[in-house]
Write a protein that holds these residues in place. Structure first.
Motif, PDB file in Angstrom:
ATOM      1  N   LYS A  32       1.068  -1.035   0.357  1.00  9.40           N
ATOM      2  CA  LYS A  32       0.199   0.321  -0.170  1.00  9.40           C
ATOM      3  C   LYS A  32       1.003   1.286  -0.092  1.00  9.40           C
ATOM      4  N   SER A  33       0.458   2.106  -0.503  1.00  8.43           N
ATOM      5  CA  SER A  33       1.301   3.616  -0.359  1.00  8.43           C
ATOM      6  C   SER A  33       0.008   4.753  -0.339  1.00  8.43           C
ATOM      7  N   VAL A  34       1.246   5.735   0.019  1.00 10.89           N
ATOM      8  CA  VAL A  34       0.254   7.411   0.410  1.00 10.89           C
ATOM      9  C   VAL A  34       1.391   8.410  -0.457  1.00 10.89           C
ATOM     10  N   ASP A  35       0.601   9.224  -1.191  1.00  9.86           N
ATOM     11  CA  ASP A  35       1.588  10.466  -1.624  1.00  9.86           C
ATOM     12  C   ASP A  35       1.589  11.058  -1.323  1.00  9.86           C
ATOM     13  N   ILE A  36       2.878  11.458   0.185  1.00 12.00           N
ATOM     14  CA  ILE A  36       3.016  11.752   0.592  1.00 12.00           C
ATOM     15  C   ILE A  36       3.511  13.551   0.503  1.00 12.00           C
ATOM     16  N   ASP A  37       4.478  13.298  -0.622  1.00 10.54           N
ATOM     17  CA  ASP A  37       4.479  14.337  -1.439  1.00 10.54           C
ATOM     18  C   ASP A  37       3.881  15.802  -2.061  1.00 10.54           C
ATOM     19  N   SER A  38       2.838  14.809  -2.301  1.00 12.58           N
ATOM     20  CA  SER A  38       1.345  15.595  -3.234  1.00 12.58           C
ATOM     21  C   SER A  38       1.237  16.468  -2.056  1.00 12.58           C
ATOM     22  N   ALA A  39       1.079  15.319  -1.180  1.00  9.79           N
ATOM     23  CA  ALA A  39      -0.207  15.970  -0.117  1.00  9.79           C
ATOM     24  C   ALA A  39       0.461  16.941   0.956  1.00  9.79           C
ATOM     25  N   LEU A  40       1.743  17.194   1.068  1.00 12.26           N
ATOM     26  CA  LEU A  40       2.523  18.134   1.723  1.00 12.26           C
ATOM     27  C   LEU A  40       3.559  19.089   1.162  1.00 12.26           C
ATOM     28  N   GLY A  41       3.874  19.268  -0.290  1.00  8.78           N
ATOM     29  CA  GLY A  41       3.779  20.398  -1.185  1.00  8.78           C
ATOM     30  C   GLY A  41       5.086  20.425  -0.847  1.00  8.78           C
ATOM     31  N   PRO A 148      -0.584   8.305   7.904  1.00 11.06           N
ATOM     32  CA  PRO A 148       0.972   8.964   7.592  1.00 11.06           C
ATOM     33  C   PRO A 148       1.538  10.757   7.211  1.00 11.06           C
ATOM     34  N   VAL A 149       0.674  10.907   6.640  1.00 10.37           N
ATOM     35  CA  VAL A 149       1.148  12.739   5.814  1.00 10.37           C
ATOM     36  C   VAL A 149       1.448  13.741   7.225  1.00 10.37           C
ATOM     37  N   CYS A 150       0.621  13.143   8.551  1.00 10.84           N
ATOM     38  CA  CYS A 150       0.401  14.079   9.563  1.00 10.84           C
ATOM     39  C   CYS A 150       1.853  13.856  10.078  1.00 10.84           C
ATOM     40  N   ALA A 151       1.763  12.737  10.355  1.00 12.06           N
ATOM     41  CA  ALA A 151       3.217  12.266  11.136  1.00 12.06           C
ATOM     42  C   ALA A 151       3.960  12.799  10.353  1.00 12.06           C
ATOM     43  N   VAL A 152       4.808  12.174   9.386  1.00  7.92           N
ATOM     44  CA  VAL A 152       5.887  12.779   8.270  1.00  7.92           C
ATOM     45  C   VAL A 152       6.078  14.640   8.696  1.00  7.92           C
ATOM     46  N   THR A 154       4.829  16.327  10.975  1.00  5.19           N
ATOM     47  CA  THR A 154       5.099  16.676  12.360  1.00  5.19           C
ATOM     48  C   THR A 154       6.810  16.145  12.574  1.00  5.19           C
ATOM     49  N   VAL A 155       7.382  15.106  12.555  1.00  7.99           N
ATOM     50  CA  VAL A 155       8.632  14.694  12.342  1.00  7.99           C
ATOM     51  C   VAL A 155       9.219  15.685  11.506  1.00  7.99           C
ATOM     52  N   GLU A 156       9.528  15.982  10.305  1.00  9.60           N
ATOM     53  CA  GLU A 156       9.663  16.853   9.985  1.00  9.60           C
ATOM     54  C   GLU A 156       9.714  18.867  10.905  1.00  9.60           C
ATOM     55  N   SER A 157       8.529  18.930  11.223  1.00  9.76           N
ATOM     56  CA  SER A 157       8.531  20.037  11.973  1.00  9.76           C
ATOM     57  C   SER A 157       9.853  20.074  13.864  1.00  9.76           C
ATOM     58  N   ILE A 158      10.068  18.883  13.771  1.00 10.67           N
ATOM     59  CA  ILE A 158      10.794  18.896  14.828  1.00 10.67           C
ATOM     60  C   ILE A 158      11.987  18.628  14.482  1.00 10.67           C
ATOM     61  N   THR A 159      12.922  17.977  14.004  1.00 10.44           N
ATOM     62  CA  THR A 159      13.532  17.623  13.490  1.00 10.44           C
ATOM     63  C   THR A 159      14.291  19.069  12.186  1.00 10.44           C
ATOM     64  N   ASN A 160      14.116  19.290  11.679  1.00  8.40           N
ATOM     65  CA  ASN A 160      13.883  20.129  10.290  1.00  8.40           C
ATOM     66  C   ASN A 160      14.590  19.981   9.626  1.00  8.40           C
ATOM     67  N   ILE A 161      14.321  17.899   9.073  1.00  4.72           N
ATOM     68  CA  ILE A 161      14.897  17.462   8.541  1.00  4.72           C
ATOM     69  C   ILE A 161      13.765  16.489   7.114  1.00  4.72           C
ATOM     70  N   ARG A 162      14.309  16.852   6.273  1.00  5.48           N
ATOM     71  CA  ARG A 162      13.024  16.096   4.866  1.00  5.48           C
ATOM     72  C   ARG A 162      13.116  14.696   5.185  1.00  5.48           C
ATOM     73  N   MET A 163      11.663  14.211   5.216  1.00  2.00           N
ATOM     74  CA  MET A 163      11.885  12.682   5.019  1.00  2.00           C
ATOM     75  C   MET A 163      11.703  11.951   3.891  1.00  2.00           C
ATOM     76  N   ASP A 164      12.906  11.554   3.627  1.00  2.00           N
ATOM     77  CA  ASP A 164      12.363  11.188   1.919  1.00  2.00           C
ATOM     78  C   ASP A 164      12.305  10.069   1.998  1.00  2.00           C
ATOM     79  N   HIS A 165      11.719   9.383   2.376  1.00  2.00           N
ATOM     80  CA  HIS A 165      10.711   8.288   1.857  1.00  2.00           C
ATOM     81  C   HIS A 165       9.934   7.949   3.664  1.00  2.00           C
ATOM     82  N   TYR A 166       9.221   6.571   3.694  1.00  2.00           N
ATOM     83  CA  TYR A 166       7.925   6.691   3.903  1.00  2.00           C
ATOM     84  C   TYR A 166       8.036   5.166   4.769  1.00  2.00           C
ATOM     85  N   ILE A 167       7.730   4.256   5.968  1.00  2.00           N
ATOM     86  CA  ILE A 167       7.620   3.083   6.215  1.00  2.00           C
ATOM     87  C   ILE A 167       7.159   2.836   6.769  1.00  2.00           C
ATOM     88  N   GLU A 168       6.152   1.811   6.895  1.00  2.00           N
ATOM     89  CA  GLU A 168       5.036   1.394   7.698  1.00  2.00           C
ATOM     90  C   GLU A 168       4.509   0.462   7.538  1.00  2.00           C
TER      91      GLU A 168
END
Length: 328
Positions: A32-41, A148-152, A154-168
């Motif tokens: 299964k997949s989620v289009d995180i890049d499109s959702a977050l812009g 997943p979109v909000c998890a990514v 939130t992690v990016e807001s905490i770390t100021n690091i872009r998450m290149d990928h997501y695995i669950e």
């Protein structure tokens, strides 16, 4: 874990070819997949320096940051029997930021305690609209309210690091994977007796089946001070034991077991759209072929008890900020 998974799927590709493509189609369809890049812009941290593969047959060597979550997000009888809930009650009880260095010969795995209080940013919702900004919110609530979109985000807001990928991976998928591998051997440093996870183990070395391994990953009240920090230590130990088990299992000489393991792994998997095929996962695994377990560092984000609630934690500064800075 990512290296072992990719190499495992590489073997599965060979099996798939021998099976006239049906196996490949089935396993590919599992993911299964989620289009995180499109959702977050574009309103995200900048990507790190990357080095693309010089040819189609070569593998990329640039640095990567991957958010890995373990959750009970999937509805269904199997997850509910193992303690999972419906998608409406989804939680992310395990969160790890996996940073793979440029050259892909070293990695750092940072666990984020689920009880960490954070400022949860406004997140887009699949149905339209967005969530409200939430202050002093538990970290794992991001997945609960926005997936997943909000998890990514939130992690990016905490770390100021872009998450290149997501695995669950979900509860039943993890348990099935361990069972397909023939179990996993783990050594515990203290007795475990946790009524919530239904696990009782004496200190020592144990060979666990899938349900027991899942219970170990969820255990927190039966060890130490009962906090999420003790559970994180068990989870990190379990991940290393699972990698050792995959490496020690002769899957390529046992096509039937190889298929069972790959089927279990992909059936419980959700990724971003950049990793949602066997080909892409295999490419990732091949790129990590030079990564040894000795070059993988596991740490936990530095935290202290929250002033507002001693049962919660907050990032300990400046140590937490310095940790994230070292991974940019």
């Amino acid at each position: 874990m990512l290296k072992a998974a990719g190499l495992l799927l590489a073997g599965t590709l060979a099996l798939a070819a021998a099976a006239a493509g049906w196996v490949y189609w089935h396993l590919n369809d599992n993911i299964k997949s989620v289009d995180i890049d499109s959702a977050l812009g574009d309103n995200r941290p900048m990507s790190g320096m990357t080095t693309p593969a010089p040819s189609a047959s070569a593998v990329p060597t640039g640095s990567l940051n991957i958010l890995v979550l373990g959750s009970d997000s999937r509805s269904g009888e199997e997850n509910q029997e193992l303690g999972g809930g419906s998608s409406a009650g989804a939680r992310s009880d395990t969160a790890m930021v996996v940073h793979i260095d440029a050259g892909r010969t070293a990695a750092t795995v940072v666990s984020i305690p689920r009880d960490t209080l954070v400022t949860r940013p406004s997140c887009p919702l699949p149905s339209g609209g967005s969530t409200e900004v939430a202050y002093n919110s538990m970290f794992n609530s991001a997945y609960a309210v926005g997936g997943p979109v909000c998890a990514v985000k939130t992690v990016e807001s905490i770390t100021n690091i872009r998450m290149d990928h997501y695995i669950e991976i979900d509860f039943s998928g993890f348990a099935k994977l361990v069972d397909a591998l023939g179990g996993v051997t783990v050594t515990t440093d203290e007795d475990i007796d946790d009524e919530d996870s239904h696990l009782t183990l004496a200190a020592g070395t144990h060979h666990l089946d899938g349900e027991q391994a899942l219970a170990l990953a969820r255990t927190r009240h039966g060890i130490g001070d009962g906090s999420d920090l003790g559970r994180i230590g068990l989870q990190q130990k379990l991940v290393k034991a699972l990698v050792d088990q995959i490496s020690a299992t002769s899957l390529l000489t046992d096509p039937a077991r190889l298929y069972r393991v790959a089927d279990a792994m992909t059936a419980g998997l959700t990724t971003d759209t950049g990793l949602d095929s066997l080909t892409e996962l295999t490419s990732l695994g091949r790129s990590l072929s030079g990564l040894s377990s000795d070059a993988v560092r596991t740490v936990t984000m530095p935290v202290v008890p929250a002033p507002s609630d001693r049962n919660r934690v907050v990032a300990r500064e400046p140590e937490a900020g310095e940790l994230w800075e070292s991974l940019r």
